[in-house]
Design an enzyme around this catalytic site. Structure first.
Site, PDB file in Angstrom:
ATOM      1  N   LYS A   1      -4.610   5.719  14.611  1.00  0.00           N
ATOM      2  CA  LYS A   1      -4.693   5.017  13.318  1.00  0.00           C
ATOM      3  C   LYS A   1      -6.160   5.041  12.843  1.00  0.00           C
ATOM      4  O   LYS A   1      -6.954   5.829  13.335  1.00  0.00           O
ATOM      5  CB  LYS A   1      -4.161   3.587  13.478  1.00  0.00           C
ATOM      6  CG  LYS A   1      -2.662   3.541  13.777  1.00  0.00           C
ATOM      7  CD  LYS A   1      -1.857   4.093  12.612  1.00  0.00           C
ATOM      8  CE  LYS A   1      -0.375   4.127  12.901  1.00  0.00           C
ATOM      9  NZ  LYS A   1       0.387   4.841  11.864  1.00  0.00           N
TER      10      LYS A   1
ATOM     11  N   ASP B   1       1.643  -1.302  12.011  1.00  0.00           N
ATOM     12  CA  ASP B   1       0.375  -1.731  11.411  1.00  0.00           C
ATOM     13  C   ASP B   1       0.058  -3.199  11.710  1.00  0.00           C
ATOM     14  O   ASP B   1      -1.060  -3.652  11.481  1.00  0.00           O
ATOM     15  CB  ASP B   1       0.413  -1.524   9.889  1.00  0.00           C
ATOM     16  CG  ASP B   1       0.416  -0.045   9.516  1.00  0.00           C
ATOM     17  OD1 ASP B   1       0.084   0.794  10.374  1.00  0.00           O
ATOM     18  OD2 ASP B   1       0.746   0.271   8.359  1.00  0.00           O
TER      19      ASP B   1
ATOM     20  N   ARG C   1      -8.238  12.007  12.665  1.00  0.00           N
ATOM     21  CA  ARG C   1      -6.789  11.767  12.721  1.00  0.00           C
ATOM     22  C   ARG C   1      -6.005  13.080  12.691  1.00  0.00           C
ATOM     23  O   ARG C   1      -6.329  13.975  11.903  1.00  0.00           O
ATOM     24  CB  ARG C   1      -6.391  10.821  11.581  1.00  0.00           C
ATOM     25  CG  ARG C   1      -7.140   9.505  11.719  1.00  0.00           C
ATOM     26  CD  ARG C   1      -6.750   8.509  10.695  1.00  0.00           C
ATOM     27  NE  ARG C   1      -5.371   8.089  10.846  1.00  0.00           N
ATOM     28  CZ  ARG C   1      -4.758   7.250  10.005  1.00  0.00           C
ATOM     29  NH1 ARG C   1      -5.413   6.763   8.969  1.00  0.00           N
ATOM     30  NH2 ARG C   1      -3.511   6.902  10.216  1.00  0.00           N
TER      31      ARG C   1
ATOM     32  N   ARG D   1      -6.589   1.794  17.885  1.00  0.00           N
ATOM     33  CA  ARG D   1      -6.368   0.341  17.803  1.00  0.00           C
ATOM     34  C   ARG D   1      -6.026  -0.290  19.147  1.00  0.00           C
ATOM     35  O   ARG D   1      -6.048  -1.515  19.253  1.00  0.00           O
ATOM     36  CB  ARG D   1      -5.307   0.019  16.749  1.00  0.00           C
ATOM     37  CG  ARG D   1      -5.847   0.182  15.334  1.00  0.00           C
ATOM     38  CD  ARG D   1      -4.851  -0.243  14.280  1.00  0.00           C
ATOM     39  NE  ARG D   1      -5.448  -0.127  12.956  1.00  0.00           N
ATOM     40  CZ  ARG D   1      -4.762   0.017  11.830  1.00  0.00           C
ATOM     41  NH1 ARG D   1      -3.438   0.055  11.864  1.00  0.00           N
ATOM     42  NH2 ARG D   1      -5.393   0.098  10.674  1.00  0.00           N
TER      43      ARG D   1
ATOM     44  N   LYS E   1       0.830  -1.210   0.000  1.00  0.00           N
ATOM     45  CA  LYS E   1       0.000   0.000   0.000  1.00  0.00           C
ATOM     46  C   LYS E   1       0.865   1.262   0.000  1.00  0.00           C
ATOM     47  O   LYS E   1       0.657   2.175  -0.793  1.00  0.00           O
ATOM     48  CB  LYS E   1      -0.930  -0.032   1.217  1.00  0.00           C
ATOM     49  CG  LYS E   1      -1.879   1.141   1.336  1.00  0.00           C
ATOM     50  CD  LYS E   1      -3.096   0.803   2.167  1.00  0.00           C
ATOM     51  CE  LYS E   1      -2.841   0.801   3.656  1.00  0.00           C
ATOM     52  NZ  LYS E   1      -2.601   2.133   4.240  1.00  0.00           N
ATOM     53  N   SER E   2       1.851   1.306   0.892  1.00  0.00           N
ATOM     54  CA  SER E   2       2.700   2.506   0.986  1.00  0.00           C
ATOM     55  C   SER E   2       3.423   2.772  -0.332  1.00  0.00           C
ATOM     56  O   SER E   2       3.537   3.921  -0.781  1.00  0.00           O
ATOM     57  CB  SER E   2       3.766   2.319   2.077  1.00  0.00           C
ATOM     58  OG  SER E   2       3.163   2.231   3.333  1.00  0.00           O
TER      59      SER E   2
ATOM     60  N   GLN F   1       4.742   9.155   7.232  1.00  0.00           N
ATOM     61  CA  GLN F   1       3.838  10.096   6.557  1.00  0.00           C
ATOM     62  C   GLN F   1       4.296  11.528   6.801  1.00  0.00           C
ATOM     63  O   GLN F   1       4.308  12.357   5.895  1.00  0.00           O
ATOM     64  CB  GLN F   1       2.396   9.880   7.034  1.00  0.00           C
ATOM     65  CG  GLN F   1       1.859   8.526   6.594  1.00  0.00           C
ATOM     66  CD  GLN F   1       0.450   8.255   7.061  1.00  0.00           C
ATOM     67  OE1 GLN F   1      -0.158   9.069   7.741  1.00  0.00           O
ATOM     68  NE2 GLN F   1      -0.072   7.091   6.705  1.00  0.00           N
TER      69      GLN F   1
ATOM     70  N   ARG G   1       2.919   5.932  -3.276  1.00  0.00           N
ATOM     71  CA  ARG G   1       4.071   6.757  -3.665  1.00  0.00           C
ATOM     72  C   ARG G   1       4.356   6.649  -5.161  1.00  0.00           C
ATOM     73  O   ARG G   1       4.760   7.627  -5.799  1.00  0.00           O
ATOM     74  CB  ARG G   1       5.293   6.358  -2.834  1.00  0.00           C
ATOM     75  CG  ARG G   1       5.197   6.873  -1.385  1.00  0.00           C
ATOM     76  CD  ARG G   1       6.133   6.117  -0.469  1.00  0.00           C
ATOM     77  NE  ARG G   1       6.200   6.677   0.888  1.00  0.00           N
ATOM     78  CZ  ARG G   1       5.313   6.440   1.854  1.00  0.00           C
ATOM     79  NH1 ARG G   1       4.258   5.655   1.608  1.00  0.00           N
ATOM     80  NH2 ARG G   1       5.451   6.970   3.048  1.00  0.00           N
TER      81      ARG G   1
ATOM     82  N   ARG H   1      -7.705  -3.420   9.212  1.00  0.00           N
ATOM     83  CA  ARG H   1      -6.799  -4.365   9.892  1.00  0.00           C
ATOM     84  C   ARG H   1      -7.475  -5.049  11.087  1.00  0.00           C
ATOM     85  O   ARG H   1      -7.125  -6.173  11.434  1.00  0.00           O
ATOM     86  CB  ARG H   1      -5.506  -3.664  10.305  1.00  0.00           C
ATOM     87  CG  ARG H   1      -4.758  -3.096   9.098  1.00  0.00           C
ATOM     88  CD  ARG H   1      -3.304  -2.841   9.330  1.00  0.00           C
ATOM     89  NE  ARG H   1      -2.777  -1.933   8.332  1.00  0.00           N
ATOM     90  CZ  ARG H   1      -2.397  -2.280   7.095  1.00  0.00           C
ATOM     91  NH1 ARG H   1      -2.479  -3.530   6.696  1.00  0.00           N
ATOM     92  NH2 ARG H   1      -1.940  -1.374   6.249  1.00  0.00           N
TER      93      ARG H   1
HETATM   94  C1  S3P Z   1       2.456   4.770   6.212  1.00  0.00           C
HETATM   95  C2  S3P Z   1       3.052   5.076   7.406  1.00  0.00           C
HETATM   96  C3  S3P Z   1       2.550   4.631   8.705  1.00  0.00           C
HETATM   97  C4  S3P Z   1       1.572   3.463   8.563  1.00  0.00           C
HETATM   98  C5  S3P Z   1       0.570   3.703   7.470  1.00  0.00           C
HETATM   99  C6  S3P Z   1       1.279   3.902   6.134  1.00  0.00           C
HETATM  100  C7  S3P Z   1       3.038   5.314   4.968  1.00  0.00           C
HETATM  101  O1  S3P Z   1       1.875   5.701   9.329  1.00  0.00           O
HETATM  102  O2  S3P Z   1       0.918   3.232   9.783  1.00  0.00           O
HETATM  103  O3  S3P Z   1      -0.312   2.603   7.359  1.00  0.00           O
HETATM  104  O4  S3P Z   1       2.676   4.846   3.875  1.00  0.00           O
HETATM  105  O5  S3P Z   1       3.875   6.221   5.064  1.00  0.00           O
HETATM  106  P1  S3P Z   1       2.653   6.832  10.151  1.00  0.00           P
HETATM  107  O6  S3P Z   1       3.562   7.494   9.221  1.00  0.00           O
HETATM  108  O7  S3P Z   1       1.592   7.767  10.646  1.00  0.00           O
HETATM  109  O8  S3P Z   1       3.350   6.116  11.258  1.00  0.00           O
END
Ligand code: S3P
Length: 426
Positions: A338, A311, A119, A342, A19-20, A166, A24, A385
């Site tokens: 989150k 996560d 958030r 959680r 996903k991350s 993030q 990007r 999740r």
């Molecule tokens: C992510 C960073 C994490 C993660 C999220 C995806 C990212 O969050 O929990 O599911 O893609 O950069 P944080 O940066 O808030 O820790």
């Protein structure tokens, strides 16, 4: 969604793209000059939200199955969106988009769902304002809806209180558009997909421990990206394989970037029988992972490993219910911000199933090994999740469970139930 208990899980699957990395790849492709081709893109709802936001800013993005082509025209090629940008449930879209828009000389308004509205966004809006962006929003820009008008930016040295990829990524993306060198320092190293991928797009980045620096004014050149399988999705099947009797599961092409592999370290520490066959990939390492039903012991999870498995904590909590002894998870207060809180949702739902689990201020304490009883209704609380963790739990419950809001899993793993059925044998 109702599950039958008693099956074992055997066979092999390829979990969907990370996903991350998928987010990007689309974003950086949109900011680059030329055509970026993305393979094994995750078509979960979160990443589709990213595509739709960039399309609204005039970027040509074509999606064919798991292949995406993005025709980028640089940061200056982005156009003012005519309507609000809806990020849905996606925190990554929200925060990285803010970093990108901080340097765009137009107005944009970002909205999302009920979970996004809770958030904290001030962790990015405060430093981005310091750099020169005009930002307003609910509670002075702490929560969505947020409106932003970008402009000329100055570099900053930002000391982040939390280890958050993030936050780091948002500031680095603004830093790319700023005058001077921008540095982000974190208490612990968070996932480094932005750094790795920006390098693949030809950007020079300096990394030194938990500090990353970027010089403004560099441009991105289009490239081809293969997205490895998401270890955060694989984690559900790694735990399932370890706790469901008579199971053996192989997961193909899983990303094993060291900033994400805390789950592997914890599984090994707890005694899981896990083999790793490494494979190459241009900029993100991958491996085939095989797990078998294992005898597990409790452990302590704290400190620098937390950002490397943040996560995975919901599914680790389930794992801990099946380990002999006590598992303590601490230094994980980030769990509260989150998709749901959680700490609360994991403890509440696992307690319903009969787990011995207590919430603490910054984590949880789980005592095992406890048989889970089931025979009840549980809820994902709209959190993908939590939903997947409960679906895996059903396989070790004595009676069936009914999972409410199961559709939340589409955020990151639309084929989750299909994969579960593929592996389930009675
Ligand atoms: C992510 C960073 C994490 C993660 C999220 C995806 C990212 O969050 O929990 O599911 O893609 O950069 P944080 O940066 O808030 O820790």
């Amino acid at each position: 969604m109702k599950f039958k208990n008693g099956s074992s899980l055997r066979g092999e699957i390829t979990v969907p793209g990370d996903k991350s990395i998928s987010h990007r790849a689309v974003m950086f492709g949109a900011l680059a000059y030329g055509q970026t081709n993305i393979e094994n893109f995750l078509t979960g709802e979160d990443c589709l939200s990213t595509i739709s936001c960039f399309r609204q800013m005039g970027v040509d993005i074509q999606l064919h199955g798991k292949q995406v082509t993005v025709v980028g025209k640089g940061f200056s090629g982005l156009q003012e969106p005519k309507t609000v940008l809806d990020v849905g449930n996606s925190g990554t879209t929200t925060r990285l988009l803010l970093g990108i828009l901080a340097g765009s000389p137009f107005h944009a308004c970002i909205i999302g769902d009920e979970s996004i509205a809770k958030r904290p966004m001030d962790r990015v809006t405060i430093p981005l304002r310091k750099m020169g962006a005009q930002i307003d929003g609910r509670e002075h820009g702490t929560f969505t809806p947020i409106s932003i008008r970008g402009g000329n930016l100055n570099a900053i040295h930002h000391q982040s209180k939390v280890a958050s990829a993030q936050v780091k990524s948002a500031i680095l993306l603004a830093g790319l558009q700023a005058n001077g060198i921008t540095t982000v320092e974190e208490p612990y190293k968070s996932r480094d997909h932005t750094e790795r991928m920006l390098k693949a797009f030809g950007v020079h980045i300096e990394e030194n421990g938990c500090s990353v620096s970027i010089k403004g004014g560099q441009s991105l050149t289009a490239t081809n990206i293969y997205v490895p399988g998401d270890i955060s999705s694989a984690a559900f099947f790694l735990v399932a394989g370890a706790i469901v009797p008579n199971s053996q599961i192989t997961l193909r092409n899983v990303g094993i970037n060291p900033t994400r592999t805390g789950i592997i370290e914890v599984l090994k520490e707890m005694g899981a029988s896990l083999t790793i066959e490494e494979k190459g990939n241009a900029f993100e390492p991958m491996a085939d992972l095989t797990i078998e039903t294992s005898s597990l012991v409790g452990t302590e999870i704290s400190g620098e490993i937390i950002p490397r498995l943040i996560d995975e904590i919901p599914i680790i909590a389930l794992l801990a219910t099946q380990a002999e002894g006590t598992t303590v998870i601490k230094d994980a207060a980030e769990l509260k911000v989150k998709e749901t809180n959680r700490i609360d949702t994991v403890v509440q739902e696992l307690k319903k199933l009969g787990a011995n689990i207590e919430a603490t201020d910054d984590g949880m304490i789980i005592k095992g090994k406890t048989p889970l009883k089931g025979g009840t209704t549980v809820s994902s609380h709209g959190d993908h999740r939590i939903g997947m963790m409960l679906a895996i739990a059903s396989f070790i419950c004595h009676e069936s469970i009914f999972l409410e809001n199961a559709e939340a899993i589409n955020v990151s793993y639309p084929s989750f139930f299909e994969h579960l059925h593929l592996l389930a044998t009675t």
